[in-house]
Every structure is written in structure tokens, then in C-alpha cells.
Design an enzyme around this catalytic site. Structure first.
Site, mmCIF file in Angstrom:
data_model
loop_
_atom_site.group_PDB
_atom_site.id
_atom_site.type_symbol
_atom_site.label_atom_id
_atom_site.label_comp_id
_atom_site.label_asym_id
_atom_site.label_seq_id
_atom_site.Cartn_x
_atom_site.Cartn_y
_atom_site.Cartn_z
ATOM 1 C CG HIS A 96 -1.922 0.964 1.304
ATOM 2 N ND1 HIS A 96 -1.711 2.387 1.346
ATOM 3 C CD2 HIS A 96 -3.237 0.880 0.581
ATOM 4 C CE1 HIS A 96 -2.790 3.133 1.231
ATOM 5 N NE2 HIS A 96 -3.684 2.193 0.962
ATOM 6 C CD GLU A 168 -5.678 1.508 -3.269
ATOM 7 O OE1 GLU A 168 -6.702 1.529 -2.831
ATOM 8 O OE2 GLU A 168 -4.416 1.727 -2.255
HETATM 9 P P1 PGA Z 1 -9.510 6.040 0.446
HETATM 10 O O1 PGA Z 1 -8.443 4.757 0.720
HETATM 11 O O2 PGA Z 1 -10.613 4.998 -0.017
HETATM 12 O O3 PGA Z 1 -9.691 6.508 1.623
HETATM 13 O O4 PGA Z 1 -8.945 6.805 -0.898
HETATM 14 C C1 PGA Z 1 -8.142 3.885 -0.257
HETATM 15 C C2 PGA Z 1 -6.841 3.172 0.069
HETATM 16 O O5 PGA Z 1 -5.943 3.603 0.537
HETATM 17 O O6 PGA Z 1 -6.815 1.884 0.051
#
Ligand code: PGA
Length: 254
Positions: A96, A168
Site C-alpha cells: 500500500h 491505486e
Molecule cells: P481511500 O483509501 O478510499 O480513503 O482513498 C483507499 C486506500 O488507501 O486503499
């Protein structure tokens, strides 16, 4: 259409007590989850076993937010994949962007973690994506391809393995101000990742073992714009997953 997976990343948002309370609330609401949706909750380690026990029976699965690559030894503060597996957990978030930023994770360490996680028959949810600077400099595609290659290159997969890749884009995570990747852009990124996977493995393996999902400020209003696309296998949700009622609405809308 294939099932969609909706994964809650509870990060460090909830206290231990609130994690247990939210889990019990969500347990009561879980009958609203349609059979074509798969749901995974990723609490912090402190509550992992208890949350696994709460959802022991039924469709909601549990994941962690990290794992170490060694099984046992002098590794202060780390948690081994086999211990994660032993409490009934099935998924592990890896790489992440917040772990990359605050925990100095690199593609190399993530690669080692993916191997250890797969060895223990856990499902890694591998996060990749460009930051704002890289995007502005026109390096987005390069970063996506580099991350997939460096994290997964050289790993031999078993027929029974399952791997999730979460696209992401770092600039879209936890913005809280409605900044997110446009669905068309996510579709493009997923097609690119798909192509890199075919080059690394092959088309049959890619289609059979991999699932691609999107994460970055997804909420109950925007979720369908992603999950409505066949290229997108689901979503990873941070902020909008902390409240049981809000999260169940998001799942219903997905
Ligand atoms: P968020 O986080 O939905 O708050 O943007 C997603 C993540 O960090 O996996």
C-alpha cells in the site's frame, strides 16, 4: 458478469474497541450483501483474531494490512504469513502506498512478501500506482509497468494461487475532497496491467489467477462507475469503509 470484490482497508482509522463494534454492526447488516458480491475487511493486527472469529461463518472474509516475508526468527515487530493464516485470515494487503511512504517498502520487499504470502495459500492484494509528480511528468504508464514487473517478475505461480492487483494512484487516495481517477482512466490502467501480466505469465494464467481492482476515494456514489466496467473486478475502499451502514450502502451500490 463476474462477481465483484469489495475490500475495506480500515487502516489505523478505528480504535481496537471501535473495530470490534463496527464488525458487530456490519455482521448484523451482512444479509444485505448480494450473492454476486464478495466482501473482505482488513482491520489492524490488534483486532485481527477477534474480527476473524466474528465473521467465522459466512461470506465476509478477512485480510491484514501487511505481512512479513519470513516465517519465524529474530524479526522484531513483524508478523508471519503462517500466523496470519492460522487465525482464519485469507487476504493480505501488500505494498500500500502508505506502507511504501511510512514503512519504506520497496518493490523488492513487496516481491518477497508476495512469495511468502502465496506460499501460505493466502491471497495478496498488491497495491501499485503512480504519484502526482510521476503523473505530471508523463511517467504513469512506466510506473505501472515497472511496479507489476518488479513485484511479480520471477515468481512461479501455482494453479491454485489467486492474486489481486489494486490500481491505486497515490494522488487519489484518501483525498477527502472528491479527487479520484476517472473511470476511463482506470479502465486504461487495468488494460495496461492486464497486458503486462500476459507478457510476464500468459493469457490463460492471467485470466485465471488475477483480478484487477481500483482504489482511491471510492464512495457509495462513485462505486458503480468503476464496478460497472467489466475490466474492473472490484474496489479497495479506505475512508468510506469505516462506517458499517455507509459501507453496506456502498456494497449495495457496487
Ligand atoms: P481511500 O483509501 O478510499 O480513503 O482513498 C483507499 C486506500 O488507501 O486503499
Amino acid at each position: 458478469m463476474k462477481n465483484k470484490i469489495i475490500i475495506a482497508n480500515w487502516k489505523m482509522y478505528l480504535s481496537y474497541e471501535d473495530t470490534i463494534k463496527t464488525s458487530h454492526k456490519f455482521l448484523k447488516l451482512k444479509k444485505r450483501i448480494a450473492s454476486n458480491k464478495e466482501v473482505v475487511l482488513c482491520p489492524s493486527f490488534i483486532a485481527l483474531k477477534e474480527v476473524c472469529d466474528i465473521f467465522k461463518k459466512g461470506a465476509v472474509k478477512i485480510g491484514t494490512q501487511d505481512a512479513f516475508w519470513e516465517e519465524r526468527g529474530a524479526y522484531t515487530g513483524e508478523i508471519s504469513p503462517s500466523d496470519i493464516r492460522s487465525v482464519g485470515c485469507q487476504y493480505v494487503l501488500l505494498g500500500h502506498s502508505e506502507r511504501r511512504k511510512y514503512g519504506n517498502e520497496t518493490n523488492e520487499t513487496i516481491h518477497n512478501k508476495v512469495k511468502a504470502v502465496l506460499k501460505n495459500n493466502l491471497i495478496p492484494i498488491i497495491c501499485i500506482g503512480e504519484n502526482w509528480e510521476e503523473r505530471r511528468n508523463g511517467q504513469k504508464d512506466h510506473i505501472i509497468m515497472r511496479d507489476v514487473n518488479e513485484v511479480l517478475g520471477g515468481i512461479s505461480l501455482k494453479d491454485t494461487d489467486k492474486i489481486i492487483i489494486a490500481y491505486e494512484p497515490v494522488w487519489a487516495i484518501s483525498t477527502g475532497v472528491g479527487i479520484y481517477a476517472e473511470p476511463e482512466e482506470v479502465k486504461y490502467a487495468h488494460e495496461l496491467i492486464h497486458q503486462v501480466l500476459i507478457d510476464l505469465f500468459d493469457a490463460v494464467t492471467t485470466n485465471k489467477l488475477f483480478r484487477l481492482i481500483y482504489g482511491g476515494s471510492v464512495n457509495s456514489q462513485t462505486v458503480k462507475s468503476y464496478t460497472g466496467m467489466s475490466e474492473v473486478g472490484g474496489v479497495l475502499v479506505g475512508n468510506a469503509s469505516q462506517n458499517a451502514e455507509e459501507f453496506i450502502t456502498l456494497i449495495e451500490n457496487a
